[in-house]
Design a protein around this motif. Sequence first.
Motif, mmCIF file in Angstrom:
data_model
loop_
_atom_site.group_PDB
_atom_site.id
_atom_site.type_symbol
_atom_site.label_atom_id
_atom_site.label_comp_id
_atom_site.label_asym_id
_atom_site.label_seq_id
_atom_site.Cartn_x
_atom_site.Cartn_y
_atom_site.Cartn_z
ATOM 1 N N LYS A 261 42.193 -8.221 1.255
ATOM 2 C CA LYS A 261 42.928 -7.062 1.770
ATOM 3 C C LYS A 261 43.853 -6.491 0.704
ATOM 4 O O LYS A 261 43.888 -5.261 0.497
ATOM 5 C CB LYS A 261 43.726 -7.466 3.014
ATOM 6 N N LEU B 147 34.798 -4.902 5.510
ATOM 7 C CA LEU B 147 34.253 -4.810 6.863
ATOM 8 C C LEU B 147 35.056 -3.802 7.684
ATOM 9 O O LEU B 147 36.287 -3.883 7.746
ATOM 10 C CB LEU B 147 34.305 -6.177 7.549
ATOM 11 N N THR B 148 34.364 -2.852 8.317
ATOM 12 C CA THR B 148 35.021 -1.861 9.165
ATOM 13 C C THR B 148 34.371 -1.856 10.542
ATOM 14 O O THR B 148 33.150 -2.011 10.663
ATOM 15 C CB THR B 148 34.959 -0.451 8.557
ATOM 16 N N HIS C 262 35.290 -6.624 19.796
ATOM 17 C CA HIS C 262 35.878 -6.869 18.475
ATOM 18 C C HIS C 262 36.943 -7.961 18.545
ATOM 19 O O HIS C 262 37.131 -8.710 17.582
ATOM 20 C CB HIS C 262 36.494 -5.580 17.916
ATOM 21 N N LEU D 200 36.068 -13.889 12.072
ATOM 22 C CA LEU D 200 36.797 -13.500 10.861
ATOM 23 C C LEU D 200 37.912 -14.503 10.563
ATOM 24 O O LEU D 200 38.120 -14.882 9.406
ATOM 25 C CB LEU D 200 37.378 -12.093 11.022
ATOM 26 N N GLY E 242 39.525 -7.293 8.441
ATOM 27 C CA GLY E 242 38.722 -6.102 8.659
ATOM 28 C C GLY E 242 39.598 -4.934 9.057
ATOM 29 O O GLY E 242 40.773 -5.100 9.415
ATOM 30 N N MET F 7 44.594 -8.263 10.500
ATOM 31 C CA MET F 7 43.662 -7.147 10.603
ATOM 32 C C MET F 7 44.411 -5.826 10.448
ATOM 33 O O MET F 7 45.600 -5.733 10.747
ATOM 34 C CB MET F 7 42.926 -7.170 11.942
#
Length: 309
Positions: A39, A57-58, A66, A74, A81, A201
């Motif tokens: 990140k 990752l999006t 999600h 994740l 992400g 995130m």
Amino acid sequence: MYHYIMPEDKTLPYFKYLHIDDFIKQLDFFEQEYGFVRKEGFFEALSTGIPPKGIVLTFDDGLAGHYKYVLPELKRRNLWGLFFVCTGIYKTGTLLDVHRIHTLLGCFGGKKVYDALQEILTDEMLTDDGREQFAKETYLTQVNDDYSLQVKQILNYFIDYTYRDAILERLMKLFFGCEADIFAGFYLTVQQMAEMKRDGMIVGSHTETHPVLSKLSPAQQEMEIKNSFSWLEGALGSLGEKTFCYPYGGFYSFTGDTEQILNENNVSCAFNFEARDVDETDLKTRRTALPRYDCNQFPFGKVRDMVGN
């Protein structure tokens, strides 16, 4: 770029989604072949203009899956992400029109929905603005039967937005009676988003109502963008870096006005849909249209065979 990720659901025989087991396999593939961008490395690249190596990752639309299925995987891998949320649903309590379409097609298939739509649709409800371009450039990486493709193109692109919501309300009532049960549990809750943010995130804007921004006036576009960020900051506090992705994606889906509005609102980056790597020129001159791939363009990223395909 990901959307629906979930286990098999036999109540949705035609639904288009990535099976959670295939998502896990794809992450394994990415880790082995490319690695993942940290990140800090991603946001550093926005400043330096030097593209980092690896996968980012999006996840679009702020879907409940999600949190339920993606987040644990994740966290297990110590990954992060970007999750792009449409905020209007938290005010209306109804599905976005785009998700009404997905749900109708997922439950009943393209032919039944197409036939019902033809009973409602009139010529005055359609617009010629951009229609030829939309017909040529939309859904090129998806696998759709002819009827589902026509339903999606009509209701997402060819329709005059003056009529769209009313048409979809009629279709939902015809097929489901009431959509309240579908809405419950469809999207991320504020509490889930806050937890995801605490877990590292990034939560970004996907507008309020998921329109094709190029079909709106600059003033309407600005409202979609500013109101979305305002709601997110009110619900979650400071977002840190302000990030955005275009509903539908592709250069046909936004305009120069859209990019100017994003720049004026200090958005760090915005994601387009263009199947290529991010390069130095993107980072230095056009962070408002960063390219990204659809997950189905890589191994393990395709929808599994199902009824109706």
